[in-house]
Every structure is written in structure tokens, then in C-alpha cells.
Design a protein around this motif. Sequence first.
Motif, short mmCIF file in Angstrom:
data_model
loop_
_atom_site.label_atom_id
_atom_site.label_comp_id
_atom_site.label_asym_id
_atom_site.label_seq_id
_atom_site.Cartn_x
_atom_site.Cartn_y
_atom_site.Cartn_z
N ARG A 158 0.83 -1.20 0.00
CA ARG A 158 0.00 0.00 0.00
C ARG A 158 0.87 1.26 0.00
O ARG A 158 0.63 2.19 -0.77
CB ARG A 158 -0.92 0.00 1.22
N GLY A 161 2.59 1.74 -3.20
CA GLY A 161 1.60 2.23 -4.17
C GLY A 161 1.38 3.73 -4.01
O GLY A 161 1.31 4.47 -4.99
N ILE A 178 2.85 -5.87 -7.76
CA ILE A 178 2.09 -6.27 -6.58
C ILE A 178 1.70 -7.73 -6.77
O ILE A 178 1.10 -8.07 -7.77
CB ILE A 178 0.81 -5.42 -6.48
N ALA A 190 -4.09 -1.81 -7.53
CA ALA A 190 -3.58 -1.33 -8.82
C ALA A 190 -4.46 -0.18 -9.35
O ALA A 190 -3.96 0.85 -9.81
CB ALA A 190 -3.52 -2.48 -9.83
N ILE A 193 -3.94 3.09 -7.30
CA ILE A 193 -2.77 3.88 -7.67
C ILE A 193 -3.11 4.74 -8.89
O ILE A 193 -2.84 5.94 -8.93
CB ILE A 193 -1.56 2.96 -7.97
N ILE A 273 2.96 -0.42 -13.62
CA ILE A 273 2.48 -1.11 -12.42
C ILE A 273 1.94 -2.47 -12.86
O ILE A 273 1.15 -2.55 -13.81
CB ILE A 273 1.37 -0.29 -11.74
#
Length: 475
Positions: A158, A161, A178, A190, A193, A273
Amino acid sequence: MTKTAQSVWNECLSFIKDNIKPQAYKTWFEPIKPIKLSGEALTIQVPSKFFYEWLEEHYIKLLRVALVRELGNDAKLIYDVRMENTYSSNRPQIVKIPSSNRDPLKPQKVAVSLEVDKRELRNPFVIPGLQKVRIESQLNPNYNFKNFVEGDSNRLARSAGMAVANKPGGTSFNPLLIYGGVGLGKTHLAHAIGVEIKDKYPEKTVLYISSEKFTQQFIDSVKSNTRNDFIHFYQMIDVLVIDDVQFLSGKAGTQDVFFHIFNHLHQNGKQVILTSDKAPVDMQDIEQRLLSRFKWGLSAELQAPDYETRISILQNKLFRDGVEMEDEIVEYIAKNIKSNVRELEGVIISMIAQASFNRKEFSLELAKQIVDKFVKNTKKEVSIDYIQKVVSKYFDMDVVTLQSKTRKRHIVQARQLAMYFAKRMTKTSLASIGSQIGQRDHATVLHACKTVDNLTETDKQFRKYVEDLTKKLTF
Ligand code: ADP
Ligand code: MG
């Protein structure tokens, strides 16, 4: 006869009734009231925000088909969410709906070089314009940081992120990967973010995409000779979120194109990501050079939430749905559902559905029944052998026939169903399912799953097979 909201809705209902299970019909469709018809727009009243979300998530396709049948292609559905309607007859249980309702994300525009523009970007996300194309971010604004409950199990992921969201492309967490098991919040985080970046940096182009869709787009672009457009499109993105990259395993072509896109983005200070159900070291059939890229940034694990976090997640969910539940019940659920967040939410959803359907209060008794069902279902993982036996027996054939190379339709269907259930009910990979069910490859299994999905939607007889077999396999 002129159409009224009621008459249109009645027609829709009879269609819907034919297409879903009676229990689901009772729970989700009987409580709906049609209230207005103006032109092609039908307004229906639903008892809660939660109800509306559930319909949108699970029945939107069906609703759309039903409405289009009645009102034509321009049919529109409008929800009227009634808050005062209560789940229990004597005491209102819905007390508040938090106004955390986010605005939809702002559209984003990207300048495209003329050369590309002229040829029209053949990407489903792009609406070609004169100089700028609009790219829908595909982000779900409800998956945001505010709704992502923090706990020991997710603190690292977290906060990484968050760091990325504060400075996309500007941290050493690039890519940010992640990873973690099913239902632990990878997709949610995801999105969060991406959503946060759109809030902080509206001018940045963010795109969320599942690996499956990415793969499909790539395959389409190869077929239609637009591979370069495809690559070009992805190279314009500032923040690229790719979900479930384990899905790329074994897909050399897609990995190759992703490798090039990744390098381009990385070199230009753009943020990537990724999520995956495995740590990079455990990923199979992913090219070494891509794996080494994954390791450049930070891999952060999402673990199963501890008890305190489970309580907070439950409370947060209840609060968002505007539902109150006694502590004792919440604690009971948190004590008994341990493996993942999706199941925690599932229990709450079933509780609300059951309580609303039977006009019951939330009780510990009800919680026990529902938790019991969840726990049983997760405990029992059936084997692929067992699935093949049950399916063959159902179709009156032996397992050898089911596995044989024949193309006879009913045998092919039985085989596809076995593959479908193996995928649905076990954690086995596609490749391994294929090799256990008659030495097929993973693409055949994937195709089988899609075929079953399609037929279930369009063919009543087939849906009956799926339902019967589901029962046989789960009890
Ligand atoms: P995954 O992608 O890992 O399978 P999801 O992101 O789809 O899991 O999460 C499953 C469900 O659990 C989603 O509805 C998500 O909103 C919820 N969820 C997961 N983690 C959290 C959390 N920390 N706080 C609140 N909700 C969570
Ligand atoms: Mg996910």
C-alpha cells in the motif's frame, strides 16, 4: 397497446426469469419496481445502492438484452435508488450511505503524431479526434485508496503504491509489482494507484488493462496488420497498469511486444504497475529478460489479512453499503473467514441478499449458515479426476471416451465441460488441465472455457448441463 413502465418491465422480467436461477430472480429482480418510462428510458427503483451495484456487476448484460428486446437499440436504464426501503420490516437497517461517491474520472487526451492519426488508431480505447485522441483510463473510481483498508498484511504494498502515486515514474519502484493470492486486493490496489494519479496529475494518461485483454488486442493487431499501431498506442501512455501478468506465461509473442513497450516506457520515465498471483521467482514460462525487468523495481506482496484487518475491512464494507450489523456478527465472520477479502465481502453480500429476500434481520444464526457454506466450499477442492468421472457419468460415457480425440459433438462438449469445471474448481494451470484431460494444450482449455461461457449464455439446454454438473460437483 401503449407501453407503460410496468408493461415493459413485465416483459423484461419474463425474459430474465427464463435466464437465471429462481433464487437469484427472487432476490434481485422481484424487489425492483418500474416507475417511469420516457421514450426509450426505463427508470426502475431499487432498494439500495448496494442493490444497484450488484445488478450492474452481475446482471447488466442480461438487463441490457431484455431492455433492447423491449425498447430497441437505444434502450436506456435508469436506477432510482431508494434509501428508506429497509431490509427488515420493523427496524430500518440501512442508515446512511456515505457521500464518498466519487465523481467519474476526468477524460484524458493525448496528442498523437499526425502520421499515426491519419491511419486511425485501431485500439478499442481510442476515439480518434482531430489532433487528440481520448483514451479511457478503464479505471474503476470505487477502487481507491480511501476504500483500501490498511493492515499489516498490505502495508508495504500500500505505501509503495502511495509513493508511486505521488511521483509516478519518479521513484525506484518502477515497475511496481504487486503480487499475492486470489482475492487479496491486487486489482483494487492497482486501480487505486491509477485513480490517485489521475486525481493528482490530471494531465497524465493512465491506462488500466488486464493481461488477458492486452493479449487479445495484440493478437487482433497482428491479424489486422496493425501491430505497429498497437505498440505506438501503448508507448503514449504515462502510467500503464497491467493486471495479472501471470496470464502472459507461455505467450511468447505477447511477452515480446510487452518487453518493447516496457523498455520504451521505462526509458522515458513512465510508470509501469503490474500485478501477479506469484512472485517473479515463481513465475513460469515467462521469458528471462522480461522477468529480470520485473525485478528492476519493487515486488511487494499482499498477504492474507490478519484478524484486526479483517474486522476493519468488514466494517468498511458495511459502512460503504450503508448497512449496520452488530459487532458480535462482524466478529464471528472475521474469525471464520480467513483466506481472502473477496470471501469476506461475499459473506456480507450474501447476508444482505438473504436478509432482504427473506425480510429477516441480520442475525448470528444467519451469519453462521452463510459462513458455513463459504467454508465448506473453499475446503473442498475437487480433483480433476473426480471432475472427469462426474462429467462422463452424467453424459453416460466412460472417461476414456471423454479424453479421446474424437470430434463427435457430444463428446467434445463433455470434454469442454470437464475442462471448464477443472478451471473453475481447482487451482490447476490451463496447461496442466489440458495434459490431464486427454493431452490437450492450454489454448484448447482456454477455448473450452470460453465456449462453455458462451453456450451457457445462449443455450438453455447447455446451461442446464452446467447447472446440474455444478450441483453434482459441489455437493
Ligand atoms: P485480487 O485482484 O487480488 O484477486 P481484488 O483486488 O479483486 O483481489 O479484491 C477482491 C475484493 O476485496 C475487492 O472487492 C476489493 O475491493 C476487496 N479488497 C481487497 N483488499 C481490500 C482492502 N485492503 N480493503 C478493502 N477492500 C479490499
Ligand atoms: Mg485481480
